[in-house]
Write an enzyme that holds these catalytic residues in place. Structure first.
Site, mmCIF file in Angstrom:
data_model
loop_
_atom_site.group_PDB
_atom_site.id
_atom_site.type_symbol
_atom_site.label_atom_id
_atom_site.label_comp_id
_atom_site.label_asym_id
_atom_site.label_seq_id
_atom_site.Cartn_x
_atom_site.Cartn_y
_atom_site.Cartn_z
ATOM 1 N N GLY A 198 0.840 -1.193 0.000
ATOM 2 C CA GLY A 198 0.000 0.000 0.000
ATOM 3 C C GLY A 198 0.870 1.236 0.000
ATOM 4 C CD GLN A 255 3.720 5.844 2.737
ATOM 5 O OE1 GLN A 255 2.657 5.386 2.354
ATOM 6 N NE2 GLN A 255 4.724 5.072 3.125
ATOM 7 C CB CYS A 296 5.854 1.857 6.984
ATOM 8 S SG CYS A 296 5.318 3.415 6.271
ATOM 9 C CG LEU A 297 7.098 0.997 0.772
ATOM 10 C CD1 LEU A 297 6.474 1.355 -0.571
ATOM 11 C CD2 LEU A 297 8.234 0.004 0.581
ATOM 12 C CG HIS A 340 -0.016 0.930 7.201
ATOM 13 N ND1 HIS A 340 1.005 0.348 7.913
ATOM 14 C CD2 HIS A 340 0.580 1.877 6.420
ATOM 15 C CE1 HIS A 340 2.164 0.924 7.584
ATOM 16 N NE2 HIS A 340 1.930 1.852 6.663
ATOM 17 C CD GLU A 341 -0.743 2.502 2.908
ATOM 18 O OE1 GLU A 341 -0.280 3.656 2.923
ATOM 19 O OE2 GLU A 341 -0.023 1.483 3.040
ATOM 20 C CG HIS A 353 0.886 6.628 5.846
ATOM 21 N ND1 HIS A 353 2.084 7.073 6.327
ATOM 22 C CD2 HIS A 353 1.058 5.313 5.568
ATOM 23 C CE1 HIS A 353 2.955 6.060 6.340
ATOM 24 N NE2 HIS A 353 2.357 4.979 5.888
#
Ligand code: CO
Length: 156
Positions: free
Chosen positions: A45, A50, A88-89, A130-131, A134
């Site tokens: 995701g 990000q 997480c990226l 999760h997204e 963000h």
């Protein structure tokens, strides 16, 4: 176009992202670029903050289904929880066990500008939660205690 992934502790990751007024070509291109970027880095995701754009846009791919949601909003959450590791990226090398709702219903707008309502469970529900975190400036590192957080920050 491949986009650059913003890494912790960049302050854009802590902002409240802005609502998107219209899914125009700029937003569509951003969604396509985000998708290319997520696939390149093998993510499940990605959120617009990000990639340096503080707007309420997320994409998700649980291996079975690909979603792009503009202005996502969780309208319902199950009381039943699931607990699993997340990465997480924007926080390379970090994995955190997180408890999240097992099922959720998310409303929003899709790539074509159409209103949607999505029922998600298990992994897809986890990715979406999760997204959406963000978009509210919430990161998985916030789940760590002070020592764990310090240790991670020292490792950067
Ligand atoms: Co993330």
């Amino acid at each position: 176009m491949l986009l650059n992934i913003i890494k912790y502790p960049d302050s854009i990751l802590r902002k409240d992202a802005k609502e998107v007024e219209k899914v125009d070509n700029e937003i569509k291109n951003l969604i396509l670029d985000m998708t290319e970027t997520m696939q390149k880095y093998d993510g499940a995701g990605l959120s617009a903050p990000q990639v340096g754009v503080s707007k309420r846009i997320i994409i998700a791919d649980d291996g079975k289904e690909e979603l792009a949601i503009v202005n996502p909003e969780i309208v319902k959450k199950s009381w039943r929880k699931q607990k699993d590791k997340e990465g997480c990226l924007s926080l390379p090398g970090l994995e955190v066990k997180i408890k999240r709702s097992k099922k959720i219903i998310v409303s929003g707008v899709d790539y074509s500008g159409k209103k949607i309502r999505i029922d998600a469970e298990n992994l897809m529900a986890r990715i979406l939660q999760h997204e959406i975190d963000h978009l509210n400036g919430v990161l998985i590192i916030d789940r760590l205690n002070k020592k764990e957080k310090n240790d991670y920050e020292k490792s950067l």
